[in-house]
Design a protein around this motif. Structure first.
Motif, PDB file in Angstrom:
ATOM      1  N   MET A 123       8.686  -1.791   8.100  1.00 28.65           N
ATOM      2  CA  MET A 123       7.467  -1.023   8.347  1.00 28.65           C
ATOM      3  C   MET A 123       6.845  -0.663   7.011  1.00 28.65           C
ATOM      4  SD  MET A 123       7.084   2.900   9.699  1.00 28.65           S
ATOM      5  CE  MET A 123       7.407   3.541   8.047  1.00 28.65           C
ATOM      6  N   ARG A 124       5.537  -0.708   6.929  1.00 27.83           N
ATOM      7  CA  ARG A 124       4.868  -0.171   5.747  1.00 27.83           C
ATOM      8  C   ARG A 124       3.489   0.344   6.138  1.00 27.83           C
ATOM      9  NH1 ARG A 124       3.342  -5.295   1.761  1.00 27.83           N
ATOM     10  NH2 ARG A 124       1.537  -6.046   2.937  1.00 27.83           N
ATOM     11  N   ILE A 125       2.960   1.220   5.280  1.00 32.34           N
ATOM     12  CA  ILE A 125       1.617   1.776   5.470  1.00 32.34           C
ATOM     13  C   ILE A 125       0.845   1.565   4.182  1.00 32.34           C
ATOM     14  CG2 ILE A 125       0.259   3.858   5.897  1.00 32.34           C
ATOM     15  CD1 ILE A 125       2.623   4.965   7.472  1.00 32.34           C
ATOM     16  N   ARG A 126      -0.345   0.988   4.301  1.00 36.93           N
ATOM     17  CA  ARG A 126      -1.234   0.821   3.157  1.00 36.93           C
ATOM     18  C   ARG A 126      -2.402   1.804   3.254  1.00 36.93           C
ATOM     19  NH1 ARG A 126      -3.072  -5.321   2.421  1.00 36.93           N
ATOM     20  NH2 ARG A 126      -2.427  -5.614   4.597  1.00 36.93           N
ATOM     21  N   ARG A 127      -2.864   2.279   2.086  1.00 35.79           N
ATOM     22  CA  ARG A 127      -4.009   3.192   2.016  1.00 35.79           C
ATOM     23  C   ARG A 127      -5.168   2.484   1.322  1.00 35.79           C
ATOM     24  NH1 ARG A 127      -3.857   9.367  -0.429  1.00 35.79           N
ATOM     25  NH2 ARG A 127      -6.039   9.923   0.019  1.00 35.79           N
ATOM     26  N   ILE A 128      -6.316   2.450   1.992  1.00 31.67           N
ATOM     27  CA  ILE A 128      -7.490   1.730   1.508  1.00 31.67           C
ATOM     28  C   ILE A 128      -8.589   2.736   1.171  1.00 31.67           C
ATOM     29  CG2 ILE A 128      -9.273   0.069   2.161  1.00 31.67           C
ATOM     30  CD1 ILE A 128      -7.046  -1.076   4.103  1.00 31.67           C
ATOM     31  N   ALA A 129      -9.098   2.674  -0.042  1.00 27.96           N
ATOM     32  CA  ALA A 129     -10.079   3.647  -0.526  1.00 27.96           C
ATOM     33  C   ALA A 129     -11.355   3.613   0.307  1.00 27.96           C
ATOM     34  CB  ALA A 129     -10.403   3.379  -1.990  1.00 27.96           C
ATOM     35  N   ALA A 130     -11.889   4.800   0.584  1.00 29.06           N
ATOM     36  CA  ALA A 130     -13.083   4.922   1.427  1.00 29.06           C
ATOM     37  C   ALA A 130     -14.273   4.163   0.863  1.00 29.06           C
ATOM     38  CB  ALA A 130     -13.434   6.402   1.605  1.00 29.06           C
ATOM     39  N   ASP A 131     -14.431   4.180  -0.459  1.00 28.49           N
ATOM     40  CA  ASP A 131     -15.632   3.560  -1.034  1.00 28.49           C
ATOM     41  C   ASP A 131     -15.576   2.034  -1.043  1.00 28.49           C
ATOM     42  OD1 ASP A 131     -13.768   3.154  -3.009  1.00 28.49           O
ATOM     43  OD2 ASP A 131     -14.777   4.382  -4.525  1.00 28.49           O
ATOM     44  N   THR A 132     -14.474   1.446  -0.574  1.00 28.44           N
ATOM     45  CA  THR A 132     -14.399  -0.012  -0.471  1.00 28.44           C
ATOM     46  C   THR A 132     -14.674  -0.503   0.943  1.00 28.44           C
ATOM     47  OG1 THR A 132     -12.015  -0.071   0.028  1.00 28.44           O
ATOM     48  CG2 THR A 132     -12.658  -0.009  -2.297  1.00 28.44           C
ATOM     49  N   ILE A 133     -14.837   0.413   1.884  1.00 29.04           N
ATOM     50  CA  ILE A 133     -15.018   0.038   3.290  1.00 29.04           C
ATOM     51  C   ILE A 133     -16.491  -0.231   3.540  1.00 29.04           C
ATOM     52  CG2 ILE A 133     -14.730   0.776   5.682  1.00 29.04           C
ATOM     53  CD1 ILE A 133     -12.444   2.606   4.660  1.00 29.04           C
ATOM     54  N   ALA A 134     -16.821  -1.487   3.757  1.00 29.50           N
ATOM     55  CA  ALA A 134     -18.207  -1.897   3.974  1.00 29.50           C
ATOM     56  C   ALA A 134     -18.216  -3.228   4.694  1.00 29.50           C
ATOM     57  CB  ALA A 134     -18.947  -2.018   2.636  1.00 29.50           C
ATOM     58  N   ALA A 135     -19.326  -3.518   5.355  1.00 25.47           N
ATOM     59  CA  ALA A 135     -19.469  -4.797   6.047  1.00 25.47           C
ATOM     60  C   ALA A 135     -19.273  -5.937   5.061  1.00 25.47           C
ATOM     61  CB  ALA A 135     -20.840  -4.886   6.690  1.00 25.47           C
ATOM     62  N   GLY A 136     -18.513  -6.942   5.473  1.00 25.01           N
ATOM     63  CA  GLY A 136     -18.274  -8.113   4.643  1.00 25.01           C
ATOM     64  C   GLY A 136     -17.122  -7.973   3.673  1.00 25.01           C
ATOM     65  N   ALA A 137     -16.546  -6.795   3.552  1.00 25.56           N
ATOM     66  CA  ALA A 137     -15.478  -6.566   2.579  1.00 25.56           C
ATOM     67  C   ALA A 137     -14.145  -7.103   3.076  1.00 25.56           C
ATOM     68  CB  ALA A 137     -15.353  -5.073   2.285  1.00 25.56           C
ATOM     69  N   VAL A 138     -13.284  -7.444   2.122  1.00 25.68           N
ATOM     70  CA  VAL A 138     -11.884  -7.746   2.398  1.00 25.68           C
ATOM     71  C   VAL A 138     -11.082  -6.572   1.856  1.00 25.68           C
ATOM     72  CG1 VAL A 138      -9.941  -9.285   1.993  1.00 25.68           C
ATOM     73  CG2 VAL A 138     -12.241 -10.237   2.294  1.00 25.68           C
ATOM     74  N   LEU A 139     -10.499  -5.794   2.728  1.00 21.16           N
ATOM     75  CA  LEU A 139      -9.886  -4.526   2.363  1.00 21.16           C
ATOM     76  C   LEU A 139      -8.446  -4.699   1.911  1.00 21.16           C
ATOM     77  CD1 LEU A 139     -11.165  -2.439   5.424  1.00 21.16           C
ATOM     78  CD2 LEU A 139     -12.290  -2.773   3.210  1.00 21.16           C
ATOM     79  N   ASP A 140      -8.054  -3.914   0.937  1.00 21.10           N
ATOM     80  CA  ASP A 140      -6.678  -3.888   0.473  1.00 21.10           C
ATOM     81  C   ASP A 140      -6.443  -2.557  -0.222  1.00 21.10           C
ATOM     82  OD1 ASP A 140      -4.095  -4.621   0.026  1.00 21.10           O
ATOM     83  OD2 ASP A 140      -4.535  -6.271  -1.341  1.00 21.10           O
ATOM     84  N   GLY A 141      -5.181  -2.197  -0.394  1.00 21.30           N
ATOM     85  CA  GLY A 141      -4.898  -0.919  -1.038  1.00 21.30           C
ATOM     86  C   GLY A 141      -3.433  -0.756  -1.349  1.00 21.30           C
ATOM     87  N   GLU A 142      -3.094   0.445  -1.846  1.00 17.65           N
ATOM     88  CA  GLU A 142      -1.732   0.736  -2.273  1.00 17.65           C
ATOM     89  C   GLU A 142      -0.811   0.952  -1.077  1.00 17.65           C
ATOM     90  OE1 GLU A 142      -1.092   4.600  -3.967  1.00 17.65           O
ATOM     91  OE2 GLU A 142      -2.899   5.406  -3.020  1.00 17.65           O
ATOM     92  N   VAL A 143       0.455   0.635  -1.268  1.00 17.08           N
ATOM     93  CA  VAL A 143       1.475   0.872  -0.250  1.00 17.08           C
ATOM     94  C   VAL A 143       1.997   2.297  -0.400  1.00 17.08           C
ATOM     95  CG1 VAL A 143       3.745   0.200   0.598  1.00 17.08           C
ATOM     96  CG2 VAL A 143       2.108  -1.557  -0.118  1.00 17.08           C
ATOM     97  N   LEU A 144       1.880   3.085   0.663  1.00 19.97           N
ATOM     98  CA  LEU A 144       2.355   4.473   0.636  1.00 19.97           C
ATOM     99  C   LEU A 144       3.839   4.574   0.949  1.00 19.97           C
ATOM    100  CD1 LEU A 144      -0.488   6.464   2.438  1.00 19.97           C
ATOM    101  CD2 LEU A 144      -0.196   6.006  -0.005  1.00 19.97           C
ATOM    102  N   ILE A 145       4.307   3.741   1.853  1.00 20.91           N
ATOM    103  CA  ILE A 145       5.703   3.775   2.253  1.00 20.91           C
ATOM    104  C   ILE A 145       6.099   2.398   2.754  1.00 20.91           C
ATOM    105  CG2 ILE A 145       5.118   4.564   4.587  1.00 20.91           C
ATOM    106  CD1 ILE A 145       7.806   6.025   4.690  1.00 20.91           C
ATOM    107  N   GLU A 146       7.323   2.003   2.457  1.00 25.44           N
ATOM    108  CA  GLU A 146       7.879   0.774   3.008  1.00 25.44           C
ATOM    109  C   GLU A 146       9.324   1.072   3.398  1.00 25.44           C
ATOM    110  OE1 GLU A 146       7.829  -4.036   2.240  1.00 25.44           O
ATOM    111  OE2 GLU A 146       7.243  -2.663   0.622  1.00 25.44           O
ATOM    112  N   ALA A 147       9.672   0.720   4.627  1.00 22.54           N
ATOM    113  CA  ALA A 147      11.002   1.023   5.148  1.00 22.54           C
ATOM    114  C   ALA A 147      11.579  -0.220   5.811  1.00 22.54           C
ATOM    115  CB  ALA A 147      10.939   2.175   6.144  1.00 22.54           C
ATOM    116  N   GLY A 148      12.894  -0.241   5.923  1.00 17.82           N
ATOM    117  CA  GLY A 148      13.560  -1.402   6.485  1.00 17.82           C
ATOM    118  C   GLY A 148      14.708  -1.041   7.395  1.00 17.82           C
ATOM    119  N   PHE A 149      15.636  -1.968   7.498  1.00 15.32           N
ATOM    120  CA  PHE A 149      16.721  -1.866   8.464  1.00 15.32           C
ATOM    121  C   PHE A 149      17.571  -0.614   8.273  1.00 15.32           C
ATOM    122  CE2 PHE A 149      20.959  -2.920  10.135  1.00 15.32           C
ATOM    123  CZ  PHE A 149      20.622  -3.339  11.418  1.00 15.32           C
ATOM    124  N   SER A 150      17.710  -0.136   7.048  1.00 20.72           N
ATOM    125  CA  SER A 150      18.580   1.015   6.800  1.00 20.72           C
ATOM    126  C   SER A 150      17.930   2.340   7.198  1.00 20.72           C
ATOM    127  CB  SER A 150      18.992   1.071   5.325  1.00 20.72           C
ATOM    128  OG  SER A 150      17.853   1.231   4.493  1.00 20.72           O
TER     129      SER A 150
END
Length: 333
Positions: free
Chosen positions: A263-290
Motif C-alpha cells: 500500500m502507498r499514498i502519494r500527495r500531489i500539489a494543488a497547483d499542478t492539478i489542471a486539465a491536460g496535466a499528468v499528475l505525480d507527487g511525493e510518497v507519504l507512506i509505503e507499507a507491505g506484508f509486515s
C-alpha cells in the motif's frame, strides 16, 4: 384475468423493490489492531503519517464485505462506505482519547439505486468503486458514486439512503476505453476555496495502452477534460481524496501472488492539478506484508482538533482468507 394477474404482479414487484430499497441495521464487530507493524509495536511514525489505531471488522451479514470507497465526517466519527456489490453502509465510529477507532455503532446497510430509481440488482450493475461528497449551491449536499462496469458516475441528492433516482454522467472517452474492470476506481471532488472548486476527478485503476500513465477525466462546468496520473509501477490506483489545502492524495495497492501485498499514498500539489496535466507527487507512506494491511481500496480525509486524519478501508473480496480493515492515521507536516 390476465390483466388482473399482471396488475397483481406489478404490485408485488413494486413492494419487493420497496423492501429492497429500505435500509436495515447491521451488526459490525470490531477487533482492535494494537500496532501497525507488529514486529515494532513501539513505532507509530510511518513516513509522513502517524499511526492512531485500527480495527478488523466482521459481521454475520455478508454485505459488510467488498468495501471499495469511503467518506467520513465529524473528525472521522461518521462513516459512509460503498461496496463493489452495490450496497452502502453507514456507521458511527467510536474513538478513544488518542483518536483510534475502537467500535462501530448504529450501523445500517442498504442498496444503491440505479438509473431507473430502483435498487440495483446484480454484481456487475452494482460494481461501485468510489464515493465522494459535494456541497450544492443551495447548501445541501449530494453524494457521488463511481461505477466500474456500467461506466458512469451516479449523483444522489441528500444520500443516504440512496433511494432516489440519481443523475447519471457517463465517463469521458479516455476512461470509457479502459477495461471494464478498471474504470472509475478513484473519485474525488475539489474542495471549496480552490480554483476548480466542485470539479470532479475520476481515474482508472491501471495504465492506458502506453503503460506510462493512468487515464482519467476532470469535469468542471459540465464538460469533461483529460487528466492523467503518472504510472505507479506494480501498484494499482484504488482511491483518491483531497486535503483541505487542495493537494490531492491517491491511494495505491499492490495485491497478488507475484507482487505480494503493498500500500502507498502519494500527495500531489494543488497547483499542478489542471486539465491536460499528468499528475505525480511525493510518497507519504509505503507499507507491505509486515504491516497490518490487506487489499486497501478506500480512503477518506477529515479534520479534527489534532489536524488532518486519514481513514483507510480494505476490500476482503468476501473471502475468508482476507480481512475488512479500518485504519486511522494522522498527517504529520
Amino acid at each position: 384475468m390476465l390483466r388482473t394477474a399482471t396488475a397483481a404482479l406489478a404490485v408485488a414487484l413494486a413492494a419487493a423493490s420497496a423492501v429492497a430499497a429500505a435500509d436495515e441495521p447491521i451488526v459490525l464487530r470490531a477487533a482492535p489492531i494494537a500496532a501497525f507493524d507488529p514486529s515494532r509495536p513501539e513505532v507509530t511514525r510511518f513516513g509522513a503519517l502517524e499511526w492512531l489505531g485500527g480495527v478488523s471488522l466482521t459481521s454475520a451479514d455478508a454485505r459488510l464485505g467488498g468495501l471499495s470507497g469511503v467518506v467520513t465526517e465529524d473528525g472521522g466519527r461518521r462513516l459512509l462506505a460503498v461496496t463493489d456489490y452495490g450496497d452502502w453502509i453507514t456507521a458511527t465510529v467510536a474513538l478513544d482519547d488518542g483518536g483510534a477507532p475502537v467500535a462501530l455503532a448504529d450501523a445500517r446497510v442498504g442498496r444503491l439505486a440505479g438509473p431507473d430509481g430502483q435498487p440495483i440488482r446484480g454484481k456487475r450493475p452494482g460494481d461501485a468503486e468510489a464515493v465522494a461528497v459535494r456541497m450544492r449551491a443551495d447548501g445541501g449536499r449530494e453524494v457521488l458514486v463511481s461505477f466500474e462496469t456500467p461506466g458512469h458516475i451516479a449523483v444522489y441528492r441528500d444520500a443516504p439512503p440512496f433511494d432516489t433516482t440519481p443523475r447519471i454522467t457517463a465517463y469521458p472517452p479516455a476512461l470509457a476505453k479502459a477495461p471494464r474492470n478498471s474504470r472509475g476506481e478513484a473519485l474525488a471532488v475539489v474542495p471549496a476555496g480552490r480554483p476548480l472548486a466542485g470539479a470532479v476527478l475520476v481515474f482508472a485503476e491501471g495504465p492506458s495502452a502506453d503503460g506510462e500513465t493512468i487515464p482519467g477525466g476532470l469535469i468542471h462546468g459540465g464538460r469533461w477534460q483529460s487528466i492523467a496520473l503518472a504510472g505507479a509501477g506494480n501498484y494499482a490506483l484504488t482511491d483518491a481524496a483531497f486535503l483541505p489545502d487542495g493537494d490531492l492524495l491517491v491511494l495505491e495497492r499492490r495485491f497478488g501472488f507475484g507482487d505480494g501485498i503493498g500500500m502507498r499514498i502519494r500527495r500531489i500539489a494543488a497547483d499542478t492539478i489542471a486539465a491536460g496535466a499528468v499528475l505525480d507527487g511525493e510518497v507519504l507512506i509505503e507499507a507491505g506484508f509486515s504491516q497490518q494491511i490487506d487489499n486497501m481500496e478506500g480512503m477518506a480525509v477529515d479534520t479534527d482538533a489534532g489536524g488532518t486524519v486519514f481513514t483507510l478501508v480494505s476490500d476482503d473480496n468476501r473471502s475468508f482468507l482476507q480481512r475488512t480493515l479500518l485504519l486511522r492515521f494522522r498527517l504529520v507536516d
